[in-house]
Design a protein around this motif. Structure first.
Motif, short mmCIF file in Angstrom:
data_model
loop_
_atom_site.label_atom_id
_atom_site.label_comp_id
_atom_site.label_asym_id
_atom_site.label_seq_id
_atom_site.Cartn_x
_atom_site.Cartn_y
_atom_site.Cartn_z
N MET A 98 0.82 -1.21 0.00
CA MET A 98 0.00 0.00 0.00
C MET A 98 0.86 1.27 0.00
N ASN A 99 2.08 1.19 0.56
CA ASN A 99 2.94 2.37 0.64
C ASN A 99 3.22 3.00 -0.73
N PRO A 100 3.54 2.21 -1.78
CA PRO A 100 3.77 2.83 -3.09
C PRO A 100 2.56 3.60 -3.60
N LEU A 101 1.36 3.09 -3.32
CA LEU A 101 0.14 3.77 -3.76
C LEU A 101 -0.04 5.10 -3.04
N LEU A 102 0.12 5.10 -1.72
CA LEU A 102 -0.02 6.33 -0.95
C LEU A 102 1.07 7.35 -1.32
N LYS A 103 2.27 6.84 -1.57
CA LYS A 103 3.36 7.73 -1.97
C LYS A 103 3.06 8.39 -3.31
N GLU A 104 2.49 7.60 -4.23
CA GLU A 104 2.14 8.14 -5.55
C GLU A 104 1.08 9.22 -5.42
N ILE A 105 0.09 9.00 -4.56
CA ILE A 105 -0.98 9.99 -4.38
C ILE A 105 -0.44 11.27 -3.76
N ARG A 106 0.47 11.14 -2.79
CA ARG A 106 1.01 12.32 -2.11
C ARG A 106 1.84 13.18 -3.06
N HIS A 107 2.58 12.55 -3.97
CA HIS A 107 3.54 13.28 -4.79
C HIS A 107 3.00 13.66 -6.17
N SER A 108 1.77 13.29 -6.47
CA SER A 108 1.21 13.60 -7.78
C SER A 108 0.03 14.55 -7.63
N PRO A 109 0.18 15.81 -8.04
CA PRO A 109 -0.93 16.78 -7.95
C PRO A 109 -2.17 16.32 -8.71
N LEU A 110 -1.97 15.59 -9.80
CA LEU A 110 -3.11 15.11 -10.57
C LEU A 110 -4.01 14.19 -9.74
N LEU A 111 -3.38 13.36 -8.89
CA LEU A 111 -4.15 12.42 -8.07
C LEU A 111 -4.86 13.11 -6.91
N TRP A 112 -4.52 14.36 -6.65
CA TRP A 112 -5.26 15.09 -5.60
C TRP A 112 -6.71 15.32 -6.03
N LEU A 113 -6.96 15.20 -7.32
CA LEU A 113 -8.33 15.34 -7.81
C LEU A 113 -9.23 14.18 -7.37
N LEU A 114 -8.65 13.18 -6.71
CA LEU A 114 -9.46 12.07 -6.19
C LEU A 114 -10.52 12.55 -5.21
N VAL A 115 -10.34 13.75 -4.65
CA VAL A 115 -11.34 14.29 -3.73
C VAL A 115 -12.68 14.49 -4.43
N PHE A 116 -12.66 14.60 -5.77
CA PHE A 116 -13.92 14.79 -6.49
C PHE A 116 -14.74 13.51 -6.58
N LEU B 277 -14.27 15.44 -13.73
CA LEU B 277 -13.13 15.69 -12.85
C LEU B 277 -12.76 14.44 -12.05
N ALA B 278 -13.72 13.60 -11.73
CA ALA B 278 -13.45 12.39 -10.95
C ALA B 278 -12.80 11.30 -11.81
N VAL B 279 -13.16 11.26 -13.09
CA VAL B 279 -12.61 10.22 -13.97
C VAL B 279 -11.12 10.43 -14.22
N VAL B 280 -10.67 11.68 -14.29
CA VAL B 280 -9.28 11.98 -14.64
C VAL B 280 -8.28 11.35 -13.68
N PRO B 281 -8.36 11.54 -12.35
CA PRO B 281 -7.38 10.90 -11.46
C PRO B 281 -7.53 9.39 -11.41
N LEU C 136 -5.25 4.06 -12.87
CA LEU C 136 -5.37 2.86 -13.69
C LEU C 136 -4.18 2.74 -14.64
N SER C 137 -3.72 3.88 -15.16
CA SER C 137 -2.57 3.87 -16.05
C SER C 137 -1.32 3.37 -15.35
N HIS C 138 -1.07 3.89 -14.15
CA HIS C 138 0.13 3.49 -13.42
C HIS C 138 0.09 2.00 -13.06
N ALA C 139 -1.08 1.54 -12.64
CA ALA C 139 -1.21 0.13 -12.29
C ALA C 139 -1.02 -0.77 -13.51
#
Length: 383
Positions: free
Chosen positions: A1-19, A43-47, A52-55
């Motif tokens: 799970m750590n790689p996933l959380l790290k990716e979310i923290r360091h990618s501004p695009l994934l901050w859109l997950l709040v939508f 806006l929700a589909v983009v992050p 999905l792309s990274h995975a």
């Protein structure tokens, strides 16, 4: 799970997950605000597409670009299949057919062309497996021929056409599913050595562990399906506010948003010089929709739908699918690409998009014989 959380923290695009939760909250509290739901769903589909792309890239790093492209196409089409099943259960056959035709054209032209363009802008010339591209284009052409036949039968004999079309559609659906299965056996088993990806990928970040990548793929696919369902429910009403015709919405907008996850993976692969992955996703997704998703929907319509669905598409859709297939076959025949090849493919897509956008909604009805040539571009009862 750590790689996933790290990716979310360091990618501004994934901050859109709040939508994503914001969308579900808005749907619960204000279901009548269709324009707001439309904007939030996009806006929700983009992050989710970025995740999905990274995975998918992590899975492809372990299994190869051929299997990675097939997996991404399958999961991406699962979203469209869920949406189509919902419409099929409601008896909205026109919406189902429009989404099928739109997805095939969008994946074949927009996704493939944009991949060539984005990859070519970074790399002078890119190479990919020509055998794999030709196989997918051949399968897609076969499916287009199968879709053309029921329409031709009905046009030639309108009296006996209905009964013949239903029987023919079921028979063709079974045949296409069998051919799709044999195609997988051919490319992944008996002749696998001919379909390996070209080794030109750039060194990038370390891929996620396979277990985390697969779990992310499954979870994100479910979320994309839920978000896409809200999108489809709100898009028609929002289209009126934005001045878009129903044909443009069904063929272009729904297809672009529904395939967002696959597109992010394809574009990212092209930029990293993994064009085999991009071509595999674009053409693999289109052929999977035509050879598997569409026939499965026809067969399931006898079980979950109020009335059977056939493979008879309106002539304009068949023409666009046929042109898209021929364009993809012509442009991928050489196994090499540059940015201008992407421009050529995208231009064909833009011609279709401009035509559907500018065609007045009043031309979408039946019964006006002088306007018959124009109305064949659109489903007869789209409203």
């Amino acid at each position: 799970m750590n790689p996933l959380l790290k990716e979310i923290r360091h990618s501004p695009l994934l901050w859109l997950l709040v939508f994503v939760p914001a969308l579900f909250a808005a749907q619960k509290l204000k279901p009548e605000t269709h324009t707001l739901l439309f904007v939030l769903s996009v806006l929700a589909v983009v992050p989710l597409a970025a995740l999905l792309s990274h995975a998918t890239e992590s899975v492809a790093a372990k299994t190869g670009d051929t299997v990675g492209g097939l997996l991404n196409a399958t999961l991406g089409n699962l979203t469209e299949l869920v949406i189509a099943l919902t419409a099929l259960h409601a008896g909205q056959h026109t919406l189902v057919k429009a989404s099928i035709a739109g997805a095939i054209v969008t994946n074949t032209l927009f996704m493939l062309g944009a991949s060539f363009l984005l990859g070519g802008l970074k790399h002078h010339v890119q190479e990919y497996n020509r055998a794999s591209a030709r196989l997918q284009a051949g399968l897609l052409f076969l499916a287009t021929v199968a879709i053309l036949i029921p329409s031709a039968v009905t046009e030639s004999d309108s009296v006996a056409g209905s009964a013949v079309t239903e029987t023919l559609s079921v028979s063709l659906s079974v045949l296409l599913i069998v051919v799709y299965g044999l195609g997988l056996l051919f490319s992944l088993k008996t002749h696998r050595k001919f379909f390996g990806g070209a080794e030109h990928a750039e060194a990038g970040e370390a891929p996620w562990p396979l277990g985390l990548a697969l779990a992310t793929l499954a979870g994100v696919t479910v979320l994309v399906a839920l978000v896409s369902e809200v999108f489809v429910e709100s898009v028609q009403q929002a289209a009126v506010a934005f001045g878009m015709t129903p044909a443009f919405v069904g063929f272009i907008v729904v297809a672009l948003v529904g395939g967002a996850a696959e597109m992010v993976s394809a574009f990212s692969g092209a930029r990293k010089n993994r064009l085999d992955l991009s071509v595999g996703i674009a053409l693999g997704s289109a052929s999977q929709i035509a050879l598997f998703v569409a026939p499965v929907l026809v067969l399931l319509s006898y079980v979950i739908g109020p009335a059977p669905m056939n493979l008879q598409f309106w002539p304009g859709a068949v023409v666009m699918m046929l042109i898209a297939t021929m364009t993809a076959s012509l442009m991928t025949n050489g196994g090499r690409s540059a940015w201008f090849v992407g421009v050529l493919v995208l231009t064909v897509y833009l011609i279709f998009a401009m035509t559907l956008y500018l065609l007045p909604p009043r031309l979408q009805g039946e019964g006006n014989r002088p306007l018959k040539q124009l109305t064949t571009l659109l489903p007869a009862n789209t409203r």
